[in-house]
Design an enzyme around this catalytic site. Structure first.
Site, PDB file in Angstrom:
ATOM      1  N   THR B  43       0.822  -1.216   0.000  1.00 19.74           N
ATOM      2  CA  THR B  43       0.000   0.000   0.000  1.00 19.74           C
ATOM      3  C   THR B  43       0.857   1.267   0.000  1.00 19.74           C
ATOM      4  O   THR B  43       0.491   2.275  -0.600  1.00 19.74           O
ATOM      5  CB  THR B  43      -0.927  -0.019   1.231  1.00 19.74           C
ATOM      6  OG1 THR B  43      -1.682  -1.232   1.199  1.00 19.74           O
ATOM      7  CG2 THR B  43      -1.871   1.160   1.244  1.00 19.74           C
ATOM      8  N   ALA B  49       0.063   9.996  -1.752  1.00 14.99           N
ATOM      9  CA  ALA B  49       1.297  10.648  -1.279  1.00 14.99           C
ATOM     10  C   ALA B  49       1.034  11.949  -0.525  1.00 14.99           C
ATOM     11  O   ALA B  49       1.788  12.903  -0.635  1.00 14.99           O
ATOM     12  CB  ALA B  49       2.259  10.880  -2.447  1.00 14.99           C
ATOM     13  N   HIS B  52      -2.255  14.466   5.038  1.00 16.59           N
ATOM     14  CA  HIS B  52      -3.518  15.175   5.248  1.00 16.59           C
ATOM     15  C   HIS B  52      -3.434  16.083   6.474  1.00 16.59           C
ATOM     16  O   HIS B  52      -2.773  15.744   7.456  1.00 16.59           O
ATOM     17  CB  HIS B  52      -4.654  14.170   5.451  1.00 16.59           C
ATOM     18  CG  HIS B  52      -4.945  13.354   4.229  1.00 16.59           C
ATOM     19  ND1 HIS B  52      -5.716  13.826   3.205  1.00 16.59           N
ATOM     20  CD2 HIS B  52      -4.562  12.093   3.881  1.00 16.59           C
ATOM     21  CE1 HIS B  52      -5.797  12.884   2.259  1.00 16.59           C
ATOM     22  NE2 HIS B  52      -5.102  11.830   2.645  1.00 16.59           N
ATOM     23  N   VAL B 176       6.235 -14.299   6.748  1.00 17.83           N
ATOM     24  CA  VAL B 176       5.829 -15.023   7.949  1.00 17.83           C
ATOM     25  C   VAL B 176       4.831 -16.097   7.554  1.00 17.83           C
ATOM     26  O   VAL B 176       3.813 -15.815   6.911  1.00 17.83           O
ATOM     27  CB  VAL B 176       5.199 -14.060   8.983  1.00 17.83           C
ATOM     28  CG1 VAL B 176       4.618 -14.835  10.156  1.00 17.83           C
ATOM     29  CG2 VAL B 176       6.246 -13.068   9.466  1.00 17.83           C
ATOM     30  N   SER B 342      -6.255   4.983   4.331  1.00 12.65           N
ATOM     31  CA  SER B 342      -6.035   6.426   4.423  1.00 12.65           C
ATOM     32  C   SER B 342      -6.649   6.920   5.734  1.00 12.65           C
ATOM     33  O   SER B 342      -7.706   6.433   6.124  1.00 12.65           O
ATOM     34  CB  SER B 342      -6.730   7.110   3.242  1.00 12.65           C
ATOM     35  OG  SER B 342      -6.574   8.499   3.331  1.00 12.65           O
ATOM     36  N   CYS B 405      19.766   7.397 -16.395  1.00 16.35           N
ATOM     37  CA  CYS B 405      18.370   7.665 -16.766  1.00 16.35           C
ATOM     38  C   CYS B 405      18.273   9.102 -17.222  1.00 16.35           C
ATOM     39  O   CYS B 405      18.566  10.023 -16.472  1.00 16.35           O
ATOM     40  CB  CYS B 405      17.459   7.426 -15.561  1.00 16.35           C
ATOM     41  SG  CYS B 405      15.833   8.206 -15.681  1.00 16.35           S
ATOM     42  N   CYS B 407      15.542  10.753 -18.578  1.00 19.10           N
ATOM     43  CA  CYS B 407      14.312  11.507 -18.298  1.00 19.10           C
ATOM     44  C   CYS B 407      14.397  12.176 -16.928  1.00 19.10           C
ATOM     45  O   CYS B 407      13.976  13.314 -16.751  1.00 19.10           O
ATOM     46  CB  CYS B 407      13.094  10.601 -18.328  1.00 19.10           C
ATOM     47  SG  CYS B 407      12.843   9.766 -19.905  1.00 19.10           S
ATOM     48  N   CYS B 447      16.710   3.489 -19.894  1.00 18.21           N
ATOM     49  CA  CYS B 447      17.633   3.118 -18.814  1.00 18.21           C
ATOM     50  C   CYS B 447      17.412   1.702 -18.309  1.00 18.21           C
ATOM     51  O   CYS B 447      18.272   1.158 -17.625  1.00 18.21           O
ATOM     52  CB  CYS B 447      17.525   4.104 -17.653  1.00 18.21           C
ATOM     53  SG  CYS B 447      15.916   4.080 -16.830  1.00 18.21           S
TER      54      CYS B 447
END
Lengths: 439, 498
Positions: B43, B49, B52, B176, B342, B405, B407, B447
């Protein structure tokens, strides 16, 4: 943007500063051709900045034959074609910097490049030629739903893995898109021992050139399915299969036509995008159709003294045309450096109408007594047979050229000679394609 | 691998790693086990991202209290301690119709009750001045200046690396499989061997119900709730300063439009309950809903400039709609940190604080370790340096001059640093999370092969064993011609007639 918290403690004057007449960004066929032509026109202070470990660009991974038929009049592989030009620039003493990445090109032609040997170099360039090539459209840009497992590659990445790393990206592949890279990779995967289940094409016709359809698919019994596309990718860790659907005239999937193909690999050959991030940052204006800079016949962009050629300008199907075009750019930049370019009082605007997707260049803005003709490169929207490419000015037709077939995958070239240009009724050229029976 | 420990944490997401790091402040032996080859693969790797502010949190619920406290901790401590991009851009809840205004007032009151600072209602004019790309229909918005955006990958990796620097052990690929009670704790059976632990903390995310059931606590169930996203190119012409929410309904917070720490735009998530905890597939319907929802507040958005579609799963406890962070058994001590949906990311530091309190409850006072160092630094972010800084850095270490890379302009030095961290990057995605190759517009087309090569060299494994993420996600299947050789060895019929 978040600043890195790590303060750099070293010497903040470590940047090298240089001045050069001509800086070429990219050492693929376009950059090499441009450098060679500029040298031959009398410029000897030329630097090529190439981000890879060798010159030649994408040609180095194109080990199949079919290159050079126009330019060398013999059939070469990609590396063989590249090698000719690599030797040519070496003989001419061009300053070649490998493993060197250009970070920035400014509006006033300051080029910042980085490598591990020199660190960052700031080059004040009189002229810059952009020759960065293009990149491949990704699965995400296509908006194909499904999972995100290993086994989804662009065709070019797969090509590099096979030809430069000696590794197979999968054993059972579905190829989406029938562009030339996809067709070549269908054959290639097959020859390396993978099974190629199908090549899928959303359009009613292939995106690649006819020669590749015959030599890569038909000769190996690899099925080509037009008007079909992948609507979902399955598999958690590795690709396990795809859902394929037929599409209608608006390219929308037709409900009820779904079927599954089991595979462990999806290769994408769904379009190439000129790589113009550096150009945009320099203030270069892009063409809405080609995705490359808008240029005049010398390949100069809207930013003075910055030129562009090759696939960064518009995607070519045959490298020979890249060479032709890059030589125009190199020669023009050189002549401009020597003040041998005469600007027209009024540029001649070039417009494509009707059935043409685009034409390069966008205008003719110089007069050049040493130039006998100017090639115009164009592409049609859809395949057509028995057509005339017409060149008109102010409604008056000047020339017509017969083409037995015109396809989106194959560039049409038309050369306009200087005499024609000298006697235009208006400072405009109009290009069109008409069916023979209409004509 | 270590065979005994004081505390064992199950799960290497943001919650588990934050807990491990918080425990490493004390004189405790801490081991974290994670089933995947890297931390941050569940998750924590696919979410909005956001940190809050906490105005929409129910103060009666754990997740409400922890959200507000978590936000405070990010402001006070985390942003100064971990080398992680956090930007306090603030959030707007935008009403696009007068009928939605009462809901703004309600959120304002709720937020003030929760102790969220700086909340105010902005009227249309002030709003459009702040965010010119907002819909013409915008009438007013709730402004929450304390909301932030964070890089969840670097955050989780930062917690994990700092925990290891402070003496914790993180075992990867150690799923586990069973837990049994012993005289003085538990024996935890993992794919890498058994570990005896005095206390077990379950932060196993989507699988926390299954881990909990191993000790007989099976009165809750995790329902995966899928959320889909579109991520846009940094070069998109729509510049947003803040995180934009529509007015929430009873059912959903609505589709968020937010900048990311790297300057992309991110839109999502929708919410769909599913059965399979591994099913992170995006759907045509879901993605279309996401775009439609985003256009409610930012109508200019299209599919143009999308560089990635992805989905994440929220590990929700449907019955309570809340976190379940509590001591489940005292002797021996088993603590659940389950149901972390969330605002789990925003709550993580507060969750860790609470779990440490619970550990103290079980063990008595914990003794602080004077050697604990809260500061962690990742590899230099060469892409954010000026040309002069970059030149100086390369003079010290030339590996930062070789760009792999293009970009995201990531250097070989950064990639090798990522592989050689306390919690090493051993997969292509693990490197992408830490230093971003493949996170740009070409999605690793250029890349990818180079990153595979570097991994193969650093880990001393063949390229065909390099994985994208988990077991079974090897990127390359064979040496060229290998399938042909195998077929001919099997004596399969080669067309003799040809």
């Amino acid at each position: 943007m978040t600043e890195s918290r790590q303060a750099v403690t070293g010497d903040l004057d470590a940047m090298r500063r240089e001045e050069h007449d001509l800086v070429v960004v990219g050492g693929g066929p376009a950059g090499l051709g441009a450098a060679q032509a500029a040298y031959d026109e009398g410029v000897d202070d030329i630097v090529i900045l190439e981000r890879d470990f060798e010159l030649g660009g994408i040609l180095q991974q194109c080990v199949h034959p079919g290159f050079g038929l126009e330019y060398f009049e013999e059939e070469l592989t990609g590396p063989e074609y590249a090698q000719q030009f690599i030797e040519n620039v070496a003989e001419r003493g061009v300053d070649i910097r490998l493993d060197t990445m250009v970070l920035e090109v400014t509006h006033d032609r300051t080029v910042y490049a980085v490598n591990d040997e020199d660190g960052v170099t700031e080059i004040d360039a009189e002229k810059v030629i952009l020759a960065m090539g293009c990149r491949e459209r990704t699965r995400d840009a296509l908006d194909i739903p499904g999972s995100r497992p290993a086994g989804i590659f662009t065709a070019g990445t797969a090509q590099r893995l096979i030809n430069m790393e000696g590794k197979l990206p999968g054993e059972k592949a579905v190829i989406l898109g029938s562009g030339d890279v996809g067709l070549i990779m269908a054959r290639h995967m097959h020859l390396e021992g993978a099974e190629v289940e199908a090549v899928l094409e959303i359009m009613p016709y292939t995106g690649g050139i006819t020669r590749n359809v015959v030599q890569c698919l038909e000769d190996f019994d690899i099925p080509l399915r037009t008007q079909q596309t992948i609507t979902e990718i399955h598999g958690n860790d590795r690709v396990e299969g795809v859902t394929v659907q037929e599409v209608d005239e608006d390219f929308e999937p037709i409900p009820g036509t779904e079927y599954e193909i089991e595979c462990d690999t999806v290769l994408l050959s769904v379009g190439l995008i000129p790589e113009n991030e550096l150009s945009v940052d320099a203030g270069v204006e892009l063409h809405s159709v080609t995705g490359g800079p808008i240029v005049d016949e010398t390949r100069e962009t809207n930013v003075e003294d910055i030129y562009a050629c090759g696939n960064v300008l518009h995607v070519h199907d045959v490298v020979d045309w890249v060479t032709e075009e890059s030589m125009i750019a190199g020669r023009s930049a050189a002549r401009s450096l020597q003040d041998r370019v005469e600007t027209r009082e009024e540029p001649i605007e070039i417009e494509s109408t009707g059935k043409l997707r685009y034409v390069v260049p966008d205008r003719i803005s110089t007069v050049d007594p040493d130039r006998e003709e100017i090639p115009l490169y164009m592409r049609v929207h859809a395949p057509m047979e028995d057509v005339f490419v017409t060149l008109s000015s102010g409604g008056e037709e000047l020339t017509r050229t017969f083409e037995r077939r015109a396809e989106p995958g194959e560039m049409v070239t038309l050369n306009v000679d200087s005499d024609t240009l000298a006697e235009l009724p208006e400072p405009r050229l109009e290009l069109d394609v008409v069916q023979r029976e209409e004509a | 691998m270590q065979s005994e420990t004081d505390v064992l944490v199950v799960g290497g997401g943001v919650t588990g790693t934050a807990i491990a790091r918080e425990l490493s402040r004390y004189r405790l032996d801490v081991v974290l086990v994670e089933k995947a080859p890297d931390v941050c693969t569940g998750t924590s790797k696919a979410n909005t991202a956001l940190i809050h502010a906490g105005f929409n949190a129910d103060p009666e619920k754990q997740k409400g209290r922890l959200n507000v406290r978590g936000n405070e901790l990010y402001h006070e401590r985390i942003q100064h301690e971990l080398d992680v991009p956090i930007e306090w851009r603030g959030a707007l809840v935008v009403a696009t119709d007068e009928s939605e205004r009462p809901k703004l007032e309600e959120l304002l009151e709720k937020g003030q009750r929760n102790g969220v600072d700086g909340l105010e209602i902005l009227e249309r004019e002030a709003l459009l001045e702040k965010e010119p790309h907002l819909s013409d229909d915008a009438v007013a918005a709730l402004w929450a200046p304390t909301a932030g955006i964070v890089n969840p990958f670097e955050l989780t990796v930062g917690f994990a690396n700092n925990a290891v620097e402070n003496g914790a052990t993180i075992e990867l690929e150690a799923e586990v499989t069973d837990i049994t009670e012993t005289d003085d704790g538990f024996t935890v059976e993992t794919a890498k061997g058994d570990i005896d632990a005095e206390i077990v903390i379950n932060a196993a995310g989507l699988y926390s119900d299954e881990v909990s059931a191993m000790v007989g606590i099976d009165d809750f169930e995790i329902t995966p709730r899928r959320g889909e996203y579109y991520l846009y190119d940094k070069q998109i012409d729509i510049d947003l300063d803040t995180t934009i929410f529509p007015v929430p309904t009873e059912v959903t917070k609505g589709i968020v439009v937010t900048p990311t720490d790297e300057g992309n735009l991110l839109i999502g998530p929708n919410a769909q309950e599913i059965d399979d905890k591994r099913d992170k597939a995006t759907t045509r319907q879901g993605l279309d809903k996401v775009l439609e929802g985003a256009k409610k507040t930012v109508p200019e958005l299209t599919k143009q400039d999308v560089i990635k579609e992805f989905a994440g799963l929220r590990p929700a406890i449907k019955e309570t709609g809340d976190f379940r962070i509590q001591i489940e058994t005292e002797d021996p001590g088993f603590i659940n940190a389950a149901g972390i949906q969330s605002p789990g990311l925003a709550s993580a530091p507060a969750t860790a604080e609470l779990v440490v309190d619970l550990v103290e409850e079980l063990r008595g006072d914990l003794e602080e370790d004077p050697a604990f160092d809260p500061d962690y630094s990742g590899p230099p972010k060469v892409r954010h340096m000026s040309h002069e800084e970059r030149a100086a850095l390369i003079e010290e270490d030339p590996r930062y001059g070789q760009i792999i890379c293009r970009c995201e302009t990531v250097t070989e030095g950064e990639i090798r640093d990522a592989i050689n961290q306390p919690v090493p990057a051993q997969t292509v995605n693990a490197i992408k999370r830490r230093v971003r190759p493949g996170a740009g517009r070409c999605q690793g087309g250029f890349c990818g092969p180079r990153v595979i090569e570097i991994l193969s060299e650093e880990l001393d494994i063949p390229m065909t064993e390099v994985k994208l993420e988990e077991e079974g996600s090897e990127l390359l299947t064979d040496e060229v011609k290998q399938p042909l050789l195998e077929k001919s060895r099997e004596g399969s019929e080669v067309n003799a007639d040809d």
